[in-house]
Design a protein around this motif. Structure first.
Motif, short mmCIF file in Angstrom:
data_model
loop_
_atom_site.label_atom_id
_atom_site.label_comp_id
_atom_site.label_asym_id
_atom_site.label_seq_id
_atom_site.Cartn_x
_atom_site.Cartn_y
_atom_site.Cartn_z
N ARG A 166 0.83 -1.21 0.00
CA ARG A 166 0.00 0.00 0.00
C ARG A 166 0.86 1.26 0.00
O ARG A 166 0.53 2.25 -0.64
N ALA A 167 1.98 1.23 0.71
CA ALA A 167 2.88 2.38 0.72
C ALA A 167 3.46 2.60 -0.67
O ALA A 167 3.56 3.74 -1.14
N ARG A 168 3.84 1.52 -1.36
CA ARG A 168 4.35 1.64 -2.73
C ARG A 168 3.28 2.20 -3.67
O ARG A 168 3.55 3.04 -4.52
N GLN A 169 2.04 1.72 -3.53
CA GLN A 169 0.94 2.22 -4.36
C GLN A 169 0.71 3.70 -4.12
O GLN A 169 0.52 4.48 -5.06
N ARG A 170 0.72 4.12 -2.86
CA ARG A 170 0.55 5.52 -2.52
C ARG A 170 1.68 6.37 -3.11
O ARG A 170 1.44 7.42 -3.69
N ASP A 171 2.92 5.88 -2.99
CA ASP A 171 4.06 6.60 -3.55
C ASP A 171 3.93 6.75 -5.06
O ASP A 171 4.20 7.81 -5.61
N THR A 172 3.51 5.69 -5.73
CA THR A 172 3.32 5.74 -7.18
C THR A 172 2.26 6.76 -7.55
O THR A 172 2.43 7.56 -8.46
N THR A 173 1.16 6.77 -6.84
CA THR A 173 0.07 7.71 -7.10
C THR A 173 0.54 9.14 -6.89
O THR A 173 0.28 10.02 -7.72
N GLN A 174 1.23 9.40 -5.80
CA GLN A 174 1.71 10.76 -5.53
C GLN A 174 2.76 11.19 -6.55
O GLN A 174 2.76 12.34 -6.99
N ARG A 175 3.62 10.28 -6.93
CA ARG A 175 4.64 10.60 -7.92
C ARG A 175 3.96 10.97 -9.25
O ARG A 175 4.35 11.92 -9.91
N GLU A 176 2.93 10.25 -9.63
CA GLU A 176 2.19 10.54 -10.86
C GLU A 176 1.52 11.91 -10.76
O GLU A 176 1.55 12.68 -11.72
#
Length: 172
Positions: free
Chosen positions: A27-37
C-alpha cells in the motif's frame, strides 16, 4: 532466525514476513506511485505554463517594438506635414499605420492579459505544489511512525516467541 518450535508449529511460518507487513509495504508503494504521478502531471503543466508565458513575453516585446516604430513614423509624418514639405507619407499610409498601431496595441493588451493569466496560473500551481509537498512530508512522517511501530511490534513478537520457547523447554 529459525526457532525451535513444538511439533505442532512448522519452522517455515517464522521465516515468512507477516502478511500485514507485506500489505503495508504494498500500500505504501501504491501511494508513492500515485503521488509521484500527481507531481509529474503538475510539473508538466507547470512547464507548459512557463513555455506559454515565455512565448507571450516574446510576442509582447515584438508588438511593443513595432508599435514604437509606427509611433515614430507617425510623429515624423506629422512633423513633415507641419513644415509643409513635399514628398511626405501619403494619408493612406498614415491611416494604414494608425490601424497597425491600433491592432498592435490590441495585440499587446491581449498578450499582457494572457501573461497575467499565466502568472496567476503559475502562482496557483506553486500553491498546489506547496500543499502537495506538505502532504507528502506528513505522509512520510506517518510512514516512519508506522514503520517504527511495526518494528516495535515485531520486537515484542520476537520477545514473546522467545518466552514461549523458553517455557516449552522448561515444561519438557
Amino acid at each position: 532466525l529459525p526457532m525451535s518450535s513444538g511439533p505442532d508449529v512448522p519452522t517455515a511460518v517464522y521465516l515468512q514476513p507477516p502478511t500485514w507487513k507485506v500489505t503495508f509495504h504494498e500500500r505504501a508503494r501504491q501511494r508513492d506511485t500515485t503521488q509521484r504521478e500527481s507531481f509529474r502531471l503538475l510539473f508538466e503543466h507547470y512547464a507548459e505554463v512557463l513555455r506559454s508565458e515565455r512565448e507571450l513575453r516574446d510576442r509582447a516585446l515584438v508588438a511593443e517594438r513595432e508599435a514604437s516604430e509606427l509611433r515614430r513614423e507617425v510623429v515624423e509624418f506629422h512633423d513633415t506635414n507641419q513644415r509643409g514639405r513635399e514628398g511626405g507619407v501619403s494619408s493612406a499610409r498614415v491611416v494604414e499605420l494608425e490601424d497597425k498601431v491600433m491592432r498592435l496595441s490590441d495585440e499587446l493588451t491581449t498578450a499582457m492579459r494572457l501573461r497575467a493569466d499565466g502568472a496567476q496560473s503559475m502562482l496557483d500551481m506553486t500553491h498546489q505544489l506547496q500543499d502537495a509537498q506538505k502532504d507528502l512530508e506528513q505522509t512520510k512522517k506517518e510512514l516512519a511512525l508506522s514503520e517504527e511501530r511495526c518494528e516495535q511490534g515485531e520486537q515484542q513478537l520476537q520477545d514473546q516467541r522467545s518466552v514461549i520457547t523458553t517455557l516449552r523447554e522448561e515444561l519438557e
